[in-house]
Scaffold this motif. Structure first.
Motif, PDB file in Angstrom:
ATOM      1  N   GLN A 186     -37.443  27.860 -32.101  1.00 34.56           N
ATOM      2  CA  GLN A 186     -38.717  27.660 -31.425  1.00 34.56           C
ATOM      3  C   GLN A 186     -39.489  26.526 -32.094  1.00 34.56           C
ATOM      4  N   ILE A 187     -40.028  25.620 -31.325  1.00 35.33           N
ATOM      5  CA  ILE A 187     -40.762  24.475 -31.868  1.00 35.33           C
ATOM      6  C   ILE A 187     -42.212  24.870 -32.108  1.00 35.33           C
ATOM      7  N   SER A 188     -42.702  24.602 -33.324  1.00 36.08           N
ATOM      8  CA  SER A 188     -44.111  24.853 -33.628  1.00 36.08           C
ATOM      9  C   SER A 188     -44.679  23.662 -34.384  1.00 36.08           C
ATOM     10  N   LEU A 189     -45.711  23.070 -33.822  1.00 34.65           N
ATOM     11  CA  LEU A 189     -46.418  21.968 -34.468  1.00 34.65           C
ATOM     12  C   LEU A 189     -47.829  22.379 -34.861  1.00 34.65           C
ATOM     13  N   GLY A 190     -48.101  23.676 -34.830  1.00 32.74           N
ATOM     14  CA  GLY A 190     -49.470  24.134 -35.062  1.00 32.74           C
ATOM     15  C   GLY A 190     -49.636  25.124 -36.185  1.00 32.74           C
ATOM     16  N   HIS A 191     -48.742  25.114 -37.166  1.00 33.17           N
ATOM     17  CA  HIS A 191     -48.863  26.098 -38.238  1.00 33.17           C
ATOM     18  C   HIS A 191     -50.035  25.822 -39.172  1.00 33.17           C
ATOM     19  N   SER A 192     -50.615  24.631 -39.090  1.00 34.00           N
ATOM     20  CA  SER A 192     -51.819  24.402 -39.886  1.00 34.00           C
ATOM     21  C   SER A 192     -52.964  25.309 -39.420  1.00 34.00           C
ATOM     22  N   ALA A 193     -52.924  25.758 -38.151  1.00 32.46           N
ATOM     23  CA  ALA A 193     -53.954  26.672 -37.655  1.00 32.46           C
ATOM     24  C   ALA A 193     -53.863  28.018 -38.374  1.00 32.46           C
ATOM     25  N   PHE A 194     -52.665  28.564 -38.516  1.00 32.77           N
ATOM     26  CA  PHE A 194     -52.498  29.833 -39.229  1.00 32.77           C
ATOM     27  C   PHE A 194     -52.768  29.656 -40.722  1.00 32.77           C
ATOM     28  N   PHE A 208     -57.697  20.851 -42.889  1.00 36.55           N
ATOM     29  CA  PHE A 208     -56.665  21.403 -42.012  1.00 36.55           C
ATOM     30  C   PHE A 208     -56.490  20.551 -40.761  1.00 36.55           C
ATOM     31  N   GLY A 209     -56.295  19.274 -40.943  1.00 39.44           N
ATOM     32  CA  GLY A 209     -56.113  18.371 -39.824  1.00 39.44           C
ATOM     33  C   GLY A 209     -54.687  18.334 -39.316  1.00 39.44           C
ATOM     34  N   LEU A 210     -54.468  17.445 -38.360  1.00 37.21           N
ATOM     35  CA  LEU A 210     -53.156  17.317 -37.735  1.00 37.21           C
ATOM     36  C   LEU A 210     -52.101  16.851 -38.725  1.00 37.21           C
ATOM     37  N   MET A 211     -52.485  16.049 -39.713  1.00 37.84           N
ATOM     38  CA  MET A 211     -51.519  15.548 -40.688  1.00 37.84           C
ATOM     39  C   MET A 211     -50.852  16.689 -41.461  1.00 37.84           C
ATOM     40  N   MET A 212     -51.587  17.790 -41.649  1.00 34.96           N
ATOM     41  CA  MET A 212     -50.996  18.928 -42.348  1.00 34.96           C
ATOM     42  C   MET A 212     -49.851  19.524 -41.539  1.00 34.96           C
ATOM     43  N   SER A 213     -50.023  19.663 -40.225  1.00 33.18           N
ATOM     44  CA  SER A 213     -48.944  20.179 -39.387  1.00 33.18           C
ATOM     45  C   SER A 213     -47.742  19.243 -39.389  1.00 33.18           C
ATOM     46  N   ILE A 214     -48.001  17.939 -39.374  1.00 33.87           N
ATOM     47  CA  ILE A 214     -46.903  16.973 -39.426  1.00 33.87           C
ATOM     48  C   ILE A 214     -46.146  17.098 -40.746  1.00 33.87           C
ATOM     49  N   LEU A 274     -36.635  22.274 -51.417  1.00 27.55           N
ATOM     50  CA  LEU A 274     -36.433  20.824 -51.497  1.00 27.55           C
ATOM     51  C   LEU A 274     -37.450  20.080 -50.635  1.00 27.55           C
ATOM     52  N   GLY A 275     -37.735  20.608 -49.442  1.00 26.22           N
ATOM     53  CA  GLY A 275     -38.735  19.982 -48.584  1.00 26.22           C
ATOM     54  C   GLY A 275     -40.126  20.036 -49.198  1.00 26.22           C
ATOM     55  N   ALA A 276     -40.446  21.146 -49.871  1.00 24.67           N
ATOM     56  CA  ALA A 276     -41.750  21.264 -50.533  1.00 24.67           C
ATOM     57  C   ALA A 276     -41.890  20.244 -51.651  1.00 24.67           C
ATOM     58  N   LEU A 277     -40.828  20.041 -52.414  1.00 22.25           N
ATOM     59  CA  LEU A 277     -40.855  19.020 -53.463  1.00 22.25           C
ATOM     60  C   LEU A 277     -41.072  17.634 -52.855  1.00 22.25           C
ATOM     61  N   PHE A 278     -40.456  17.402 -51.713  1.00 22.42           N
ATOM     62  CA  PHE A 278     -40.590  16.090 -51.057  1.00 22.42           C
ATOM     63  C   PHE A 278     -42.025  15.846 -50.628  1.00 22.42           C
ATOM     64  N   ILE A 279     -42.640  16.774 -49.880  1.00 20.93           N
ATOM     65  CA  ILE A 279     -43.977  16.502 -49.345  1.00 20.93           C
ATOM     66  C   ILE A 279     -45.055  16.555 -50.419  1.00 20.93           C
ATOM     67  N   PRO A 339     -53.132   3.520 -49.245  1.00 17.52           N
ATOM     68  CA  PRO A 339     -53.676   4.765 -48.698  1.00 17.52           C
ATOM     69  C   PRO A 339     -53.096   5.140 -47.336  1.00 17.52           C
ATOM     70  N   SER A 340     -52.652   4.143 -46.575  1.00 14.23           N
ATOM     71  CA  SER A 340     -52.119   4.417 -45.240  1.00 14.23           C
ATOM     72  C   SER A 340     -50.609   4.610 -45.235  1.00 14.23           C
ATOM     73  N   ALA A 341     -49.994   4.595 -46.411  1.00 11.94           N
ATOM     74  CA  ALA A 341     -48.529   4.653 -46.468  1.00 11.94           C
ATOM     75  C   ALA A 341     -47.986   6.052 -46.237  1.00 11.94           C
ATOM     76  N   THR A 342     -48.815   7.089 -46.427  1.00 11.62           N
ATOM     77  CA  THR A 342     -48.303   8.458 -46.311  1.00 11.62           C
ATOM     78  C   THR A 342     -47.835   8.761 -44.899  1.00 11.62           C
ATOM     79  N   GLY A 343     -48.676   8.462 -43.892  1.00 13.18           N
ATOM     80  CA  GLY A 343     -48.278   8.715 -42.509  1.00 13.18           C
ATOM     81  C   GLY A 343     -47.057   7.924 -42.108  1.00 13.18           C
ATOM     82  N   ALA A 344     -46.993   6.667 -42.527  1.00 20.48           N
ATOM     83  CA  ALA A 344     -45.820   5.846 -42.224  1.00 20.48           C
ATOM     84  C   ALA A 344     -44.574   6.409 -42.878  1.00 20.48           C
ATOM     85  N   THR A 345     -44.723   6.930 -44.087  1.00 23.22           N
ATOM     86  CA  THR A 345     -43.573   7.519 -44.792  1.00 23.22           C
ATOM     87  C   THR A 345     -43.031   8.714 -44.027  1.00 23.22           C
TER      88      THR A 345
END
Length: 350
Positions: A87-95, A267-273, A292-297, A309-315
């Motif tokens: 199941q696809i979820s892009l909204g876990h920042s809400a929870f 708790f913006g959209l970037m957190m869900s991404i 491993l994913g937690a270490l990455f982000i 400062p703008s490199a995070t979203g591009a990364t």
């Protein structure tokens, strides 16, 4: 003739080499079959190291490791939903935000931290179940859009409930331990996060390897077949969505205790991404992939933001594209592929 065919042979050899590298990166791999003695030694060493870290390191290192554990908890729950449940979820920042504000409001009311963390899991579980009942009848892109709307609406919803959330002013939290516990704030939150992540990791492994895990995968791969075999598809999806929301809620509560402040800008959209990036980079449908994913982000955006400062979203965008096309099994697949030949040579009973 030889002079003509030589460049052609070199070109074919280079193409074969590129193909073999691509195949190696995209190859699915089983979990590493470690000898039992080595597994026991590694577990004991890891447990001792994790217990001693907050006692011998400065507070900023403790808080950084705590963040890794918080992201791991979110990744474990989201991987259950996306990796095992499909199941696809892009909204876990809400929870995540609901859990954080539950701890904040409960702390204002005088609740003890363990009780606020329990409430931070229960409330998102109930809301996730109620939201999942209608939402999970959608599939694919439609479900993704619904959950994306949740993530986008979260900061506005927090401001709208100003009598409870204090709106844009946010809520300050007393994250210190009780007076009878001789720990600093960073050590107290660290050990709470360590306890929660250990429980979440064990529970997730048992779910993934047991009967429920097989039913999740059956629903993900063939709903009609699963229903024919007696699996309640809609209840399975809804409970899985609710359980995943509970993981995110508890992680959000720990996040609030660590920061000692919550506000809508957290708790913006970037957190869900970043949560989606976590499970894709770590490895879908793998429990160690959440670590491993937690270490990455946690560490890669810190490095890139020091450059720009703008490199995070591009990364995040570049990494998601690269992993989707070239490394579909994430960092777990790379680690397994690199260590499998070494592990196979180690003697001992698997």
């Amino acid at each position: 003739m030889t002079a003509v065919t030589s460049p052609i042979r070199n070109l074919l050899a280079a193409r074969t080499q590129r193909t073999s590298v691509s195949e190696w990166l995209r190859r699915p791999r089983p979990a590493l079959a470690l000898p039992r003695w080595l597994l026991l030694v590694l577990l004991v060493a890891l447990a001792v190291a994790l217990v001693l870290i907050p006692l011998v390191n400065p507070s900023y290192i403790n808080l950084t490791v705590t963040l890794v554990m918080i992201w791991t908890i979110v990744g474990l729950g989201l991987n259950l939903l996306v990796g095992f449940g499909g199941q696809i979820s892009l909204g876990h920042s809400a929870f995540f935000a609901i859990g954080a504000y539950t701890v904040a409001v409960g702390g204002e009311a005088g609740w003890l931290h363990p009780f606020t963390l329990i409430a931070a899991g229960i409330l998102p579980f109930i809301l996730g179940y109620l939201i999942g009942l209608p939402a999970l009848r959608l599939k694919g892109l439609q479900l993704g859009l619904v959950t994306l709307a949740m993530a986008m609406a979260t900061p506005a919803a927090i401001r709208a409930f100003e009598p409870i959330t204090h709106g844009s002013r946010g809520i300050a939290i007393d994250g210190d331990p009780p007076a009878w516990i001789p720990l600093a704030h960073d050590q107290w939150v660290y050990y709470l996060a360590l306890l929660v992540v250990a429980i979440a990791y064990v529970v997730t492994r048992r779910l993934a390897r047991g009967r429920l895990g097989r039913s999740f995968i059956a629903v993900r791969d063939a709903e009609l077949v699963a229903e024919t075999l007696g699996v309640d598809v809609w209840q399975t999806k809804t409970r899985l969505f609710a359980a995943s929301a509970a993981y995110a809620g508890v992680a959000g509560g720990l996040y609030a205790m660590m920061l000692e402040f919550v506000g809508p800008e957290n708790f913006g959209l970037m957190m869900s991404i970043s949560f989606v990036t976590l499970i894709v980079v770590g490895g879908l449908a793998t429990v160690p992939g959440a670590v491993l994913g937690a270490l990455f982000i946690q560490y890669v955006p810190t490095f890139t933001s020091s450059i720009s400062p703008s490199a995070t979203g591009a990364t995040y965008g570049i990494v998601l594209i690269l992993f989707a096309f070239f490394v579909p099994f994430g960092l777990v697949g790379l680690v397994r592929g690199a260590l499998a030949p070494i592990v196979a040579r180690i003697p001992g009973r698997r």
